[in-house]
Design a protein around this motif. Structure first.
Motif, mmCIF file in Angstrom:
data_model
loop_
_atom_site.group_PDB
_atom_site.id
_atom_site.type_symbol
_atom_site.label_atom_id
_atom_site.label_comp_id
_atom_site.label_asym_id
_atom_site.label_seq_id
_atom_site.Cartn_x
_atom_site.Cartn_y
_atom_site.Cartn_z
ATOM 1 N N CYS A 560 0.832 -1.199 0.000
ATOM 2 C CA CYS A 560 0.000 0.000 0.000
ATOM 3 C C CYS A 560 0.871 1.255 0.000
ATOM 4 O O CYS A 560 2.012 1.232 0.436
ATOM 5 C CB CYS A 560 -0.914 0.003 1.230
ATOM 6 N N GLU A 561 0.319 2.349 -0.521
ATOM 7 C CA GLU A 561 1.013 3.621 -0.477
ATOM 8 C C GLU A 561 0.817 4.314 0.867
ATOM 9 O O GLU A 561 1.640 5.131 1.279
ATOM 10 C CB GLU A 561 0.523 4.525 -1.607
ATOM 11 N N GLU A 562 -0.242 3.994 1.557
ATOM 12 C CA GLU A 562 -0.511 4.555 2.886
ATOM 13 C C GLU A 562 -1.395 3.568 3.626
ATOM 14 O O GLU A 562 -2.248 2.902 3.032
ATOM 15 C CB GLU A 562 -1.211 5.906 2.762
ATOM 16 N N TRP A 563 -1.157 3.426 4.919
ATOM 17 C CA TRP A 563 -1.971 2.491 5.683
ATOM 18 C C TRP A 563 -3.244 3.169 6.171
ATOM 19 O O TRP A 563 -3.396 4.389 6.061
ATOM 20 C CB TRP A 563 -1.161 1.878 6.814
ATOM 21 N N SER A 564 -4.187 2.393 6.725
ATOM 22 C CA SER A 564 -5.492 2.913 7.144
ATOM 23 C C SER A 564 -5.773 2.507 8.587
ATOM 24 O O SER A 564 -6.567 1.590 8.851
ATOM 25 C CB SER A 564 -6.602 2.375 6.229
ATOM 26 N N ASP A 586 -0.230 9.755 14.139
ATOM 27 C CA ASP A 586 -0.026 9.839 12.691
ATOM 28 C C ASP A 586 1.447 9.961 12.335
ATOM 29 O O ASP A 586 1.921 9.303 11.406
ATOM 30 C CB ASP A 586 -0.799 11.033 12.121
ATOM 31 N N ARG A 589 3.177 6.774 12.986
ATOM 32 C CA ARG A 589 2.503 5.663 12.301
ATOM 33 C C ARG A 589 2.277 4.500 13.276
ATOM 34 O O ARG A 589 2.647 3.363 13.023
ATOM 35 C CB ARG A 589 3.301 5.201 11.085
ATOM 36 N N TRP A 621 3.306 0.848 11.037
ATOM 37 C CA TRP A 621 3.631 0.678 9.622
ATOM 38 C C TRP A 621 4.848 1.522 9.289
ATOM 39 O O TRP A 621 4.859 2.734 9.520
ATOM 40 C CB TRP A 621 2.444 1.092 8.745
ATOM 41 N N ALA A 623 6.853 3.085 6.519
ATOM 42 C CA ALA A 623 6.690 3.441 5.108
ATOM 43 C C ALA A 623 7.964 3.184 4.304
ATOM 44 O O ALA A 623 7.889 2.889 3.105
ATOM 45 C CB ALA A 623 6.292 4.916 4.990
ATOM 46 N N SER A 626 8.018 -0.691 3.902
ATOM 47 C CA SER A 626 6.699 -1.267 3.587
ATOM 48 C C SER A 626 6.411 -2.498 4.431
ATOM 49 O O SER A 626 5.789 -3.456 3.979
ATOM 50 C CB SER A 626 6.610 -1.628 2.094
ATOM 51 N N ALA A 647 -3.611 -2.538 5.804
ATOM 52 C CA ALA A 647 -2.679 -2.306 4.694
ATOM 53 C C ALA A 647 -3.102 -2.950 3.381
ATOM 54 O O ALA A 647 -2.316 -2.958 2.428
ATOM 55 C CB ALA A 647 -1.292 -2.804 5.086
#
Length: 829
Positions: A560-564, A586, A589, A621, A623, A626, A647
């Protein structure tokens, strides 16, 4: 009209005027003080009094005072009257005042109980008005070793500006880290004046520090002498709170009478919770000195009473022995390395000493103390010695040894079992020069300030890095007439950490190691607090700072480019409910939440009651790599569904042989648990081995296609890097650690942590090894320690060290007797 314009015979002279009080007395049995003018060297114009029995003087700003040699009730037409024993001539007056032989007679200081509340309020406002634009942050300047312009030090100016910046955008608690001796108190004074604080409460840990800090607030320290505070700036009314008021009315009277209240947490702890709330409500700001004490339960509960009011925490060592959190955003950290470079810390000369036994070592330390004292005195430095030991009995024995060998220096003894008058007498002898040596069990109290202490004789070492740094900081104070600090230490290692072991090595550079150790510990605490303060919301029932999860994780590769993280609730089981959180940081992360998990009872078919369990889940996460790391207290949960929600559906859990890469870097790895699986159908499909001699099972694995390694757990040594305040690696320390891993993807350690940032750093280290294709499981397993049982000592080898089983070290009843003692029939303790 100036005196010299009226009297042609007026003479100008420099006089050392004593401190003059405008208010002095007790409110609710607590002393209040306000200075009208501090002790100062001032030029005055003098002429004889009309009666010829004294002198009338005037300062440049128009203040007039009479000088007399006897008690009087007359002001002699002046603003004040100063009594000097010999006032026959101006020369005699000058000499007497230079010897501090002067006392103000009139006007007598007001008693705070005689001052109406409205008048006290008006005085406070007048004082605060005098502070408007009165502070200038001039930096002191030196040419070589000579002070050419007085002012504040670089860290003091930096801290003041950092607080101003913080308060311009936030009222949340903040922490300032200034090494011992760099000027925490003057920083507090500068903030009091520059921010024109309405009513300040200062909390300190000890009675001695309360008296010292209160004196600084009464006089405003060196601010005026340093040219940083305008002469017109007035002094605050300061209360020394020792006796806790018993009622809200009594506390209200005290608060209405003072602008600054200095007290200890012990005094505050003597108040009811209602009175503590009243105290917090009655002041505008809270300063906490030696703030590494703030994690204590009483301190924490009291600080919560301040809500959104500004709270500042000052400390030299922002870490505690118990590992508890010092909350408050780190807004300014002045590292010891910079203090050394800026000349605020005297260099430390380290003298290692070791003898044949404890008594021999003590004698050798005393010999080195005598040599160093002689050398320093011959160099013109009137240094003092502190000899430190671990117990009162040892202190008494050492004091007798010092008295016998160095009687000319009148060694003093001080410890907690002595009467207060005896301790005070010993310290007076040290301060006035009648003694040059003091023997004690620990430091002479936090905040004890005696720069002449320059020689430390460590007969017994501290076991804490923080206490060691604080202790040594007492000897590195800077003053023009003082030389460098000398540490004379018993180098027998004992039970200390690896960092302290390096400190007491014979070739150790204390100046470097202390700066590295302090910077590393401070940086860890800063990162920990950065994570805590980065959460957008905080739990109501279970504070995050109470979480102490084990270092463990399951690792997932993500695309993923960004986690949720906000979708976490969708990734837990149907029998689970999130009861705390999710809490999201945030920037870090990081996701944290607590679940309530239910399952049916295994021993009945009824649907209720049910087993209920509460579990914590953390997810981070990264980044850059990854990788998604998930830690849960429910060890049965593989967290796969949660990972997909966080993710994406295409996450892949890392497992199989790749998992054993996490063992890379461990030395002397001793296995304690080992799991093997049979790939062919056999009566025993899985075998679990436990103990210290199970490594031999690994010998059967190479070439054996019917058995595979599924999980293992062991203990070994791994290097941990320390970083300075610039992020550079400045030290590497071997640390004992545990590691376990399973081909199903679980990685764990027996270590736990109360720092989310420490768990994140541990995960990053795990991830780096997992992604390193150059690591092979065969190479790692070849480095596992394979113990062998010996029936006898090898005839051609001499043991130089023995790694005893930890069980032996933990059980005090175990007695290890040297072979020679057994053979000769003697018992060894």
């Amino acid at each position: 009209m100036p005196i010299d314009s009226l009297d042609l015979f007026a003479k100008k002279i420099m006089l050392v005027l004593p401190q003059r009080l405008s208010l002095f007395g007790r409110v609710e049995n607590n002393l209040l003080t306000k200075i009208a003018s501090p002790a100062q060297n001032v030029e005055v114009s003098c002429s004889e009094l009309p009666n010829g029995k004294g002198f009338k003087c005037q300062t440049a700003d128009g203040f007039t005072f009479a000088i007399v040699d006897r008690n009087t009730t007359s002001l002699h037409g002046c603003d004040a009257v100063l009594k000097v024993d010999d006032a026959t001539t101006l020369e005699a007056v000058e000499a007497e005042l230079a010897k501090r032989n002067g006392k103000w007679l009139l006007p007598k200081p007001l008693k705070p109980t005689d001052l109406p509340r409205d008048d006290a309020t008006r005085i406070f406002e007048t004082v605060r008005s005098s502070w408007l634009d009165a502070l200038v942050l001039n930096e002191e300047r030196y040419e070589r070793a000579k002070l050419v312009r007085p002012g504040l030090r670089v860290p003091q100016i930096g801290a003041v500006n950092a607080v101003r910046a913080h308060w311009s955008v936030s009222s949340k608690p903040a922490t300032i880290v200034l090494p011992t001796g760099t000027g925490k108190t003057e920083t507090m004074l500068a903030l009091l004046v520059s921010e024109r604080i309405e009513k300040l409460l200062v909390i300190v840990p000890t009675d001695q520090l309360r008296l010292q800090i209160a004196g600084k607030f009464i006089s405003l320290g060196i601010l005026k002498d340093a040219g940083c505070l305008a002469p017109s700036a007035l002094h605050p009314t300061v209360a020394l709170l020792k006796s806790a008021p018993k009622t809200a009315e009594a506390l209200g009277r005290l608060l209405a009478s003072a602008q600054v209240v200095v007290t200890t947490m012990k005094a505050v702890g003597g108040m009811t919770q209602e009175l503590q709330a009243h105290l917090a409500h009655g002041v505008s700001h809270l300063f906490v000195d030696e703030a590494h004490h703030i994690a204590a339960k009483t301190w924490r509960l009291f600080k919560l009473q301040f809500g959104d009011k500004p709270v500042l925490q000052f400390t030299a060592t922002p870490y505690r022995r118990d590992g508890k959190r010092l909350d408050g955003k780190f807004i300014y950290v002045y590292p010891l390395r910079r203090a050394q470079a800026d000349g605020l810390f005297k260099p430390i000369h380290y003298v290692p000493v070791h003898g044949n036994d404890e008594n021999d070592t003590d004698l050798k330390i005393i010999e080195r103390v005598a040599e160093q004292l002689t050398s320093d005195l011959e160099g013109g430095f009137h240094h003092l010695v502190m000899a430190r030991t671990r117990t009162v009995d040892r202190a008494i024995e050492l004091h007798a040894m010092y008295q016998a060998r160095l009687p000319e220096h009148s060694p003093q003894l001080i410890h907690s079992e002595m009467a207060g008058s005896q301790r005070a007498q010993a310290l007076r002898a040290l301060r006035d020069g009648r003694s040059r040596i003091i023997v004690c069990v620990d430091m002479l109290g936090e905040g004890f300030d005696l720069p002449d202490l320059k020689i430390a004789a460590l007969h017994d070492k501290h076991r804490s890095e923080a206490i060691t740094i604080q202790f040594v900081g007492r000897f590195t104070r800077v003053r023009q007439d003082l030389g460098d600090a000398t540490i004379i230490a018993n180098v027998s290692i004992g039970d200390v950490s690896e960092r302290l072991r390096a400190l007491y090595a014979e070739d150790a550079d204390w100046n470097h190691i202390l700066s590295v150790t302090g910077a590393a510990r401070t940086e860890r605490e800063r990162k920990r607090e950065e994570i805590y303060t980065g959460f957008s919301d905080l739990p109501e029932e279970i504070p995050l700072e109470t979480f102490e999860p084990r270092l463990s994780t399951v690792v997932f590769k993500t695309n993923c480019e960004e986690w949720s993280p906000d979708t976490a609730a969708e990734g837990i089981g149907k029998n689970s409910t999130i009861i705390e959180g999710p809490f999201i940081n945030d920037e870090g992360r990081l996701l944290v939440f607590v679940t309530r998990d239910e399952e049916k009872l295994r021993w009945t078919t009824t649907k209720s009651p049910r087993n209920v369990e509460y579990n914590m889940v953390m997810a981070h996460w990264d980044a850059e790599t990854s990788l998604l790391y998930i830690n849960g207290s429910n060890l049965k949960d593989p967290h796969t569904e949660l990972a997909k929600k966080l993710a994406g559906e295409d996450v892949a859990k890392i497992g199989g042989d790749q998992i054993f890469r996490v063992l890379q870097g461990f030395r002397r790895l001793l296995l304690m648990n080992l799991g093997l699986s049979e790939t062919q159908r056999k009566p025993v499909r899985y075998s679990m081995f436990m103990g210290s001699d199970i490594a031999e099972q690994l010998e059967t694995l190479p070439g054996n296609r019917t058995r595979t390694l599924t999980n293992l757990f062991g203990q070994g040594y791994i290097d941990v890097d320390d970083y300075d305040d610039q992020g550079n690696v400045v030290g590497t320390w071997p640390t004992k650690s545990t590691i376990g891993c399973s081909t199903r993807g679980k990685i764990w350690s027996y270590q736990s942590t109360n720092s989310f940032s420490e768990w994140i750093e541990w995960c990053h280290g795990v991830g780096q090894r997992l992604l390193n294709d150059g690591i092979t499981s065969e190479t790692i397993l070849r480095n596992v320690v394979r113990p062998k049982t010996l029936e006898a000592l090898p005839p051609d080898k001499v043991p130089i060290a023995i790694a005893w089983p930890e069980r032996f070290l933990q059980e005090s009843e175990e007695r290890i007797e040297p072979l020679a003692s057994i053979c000769s029939g003697r018992s060894a303790a």
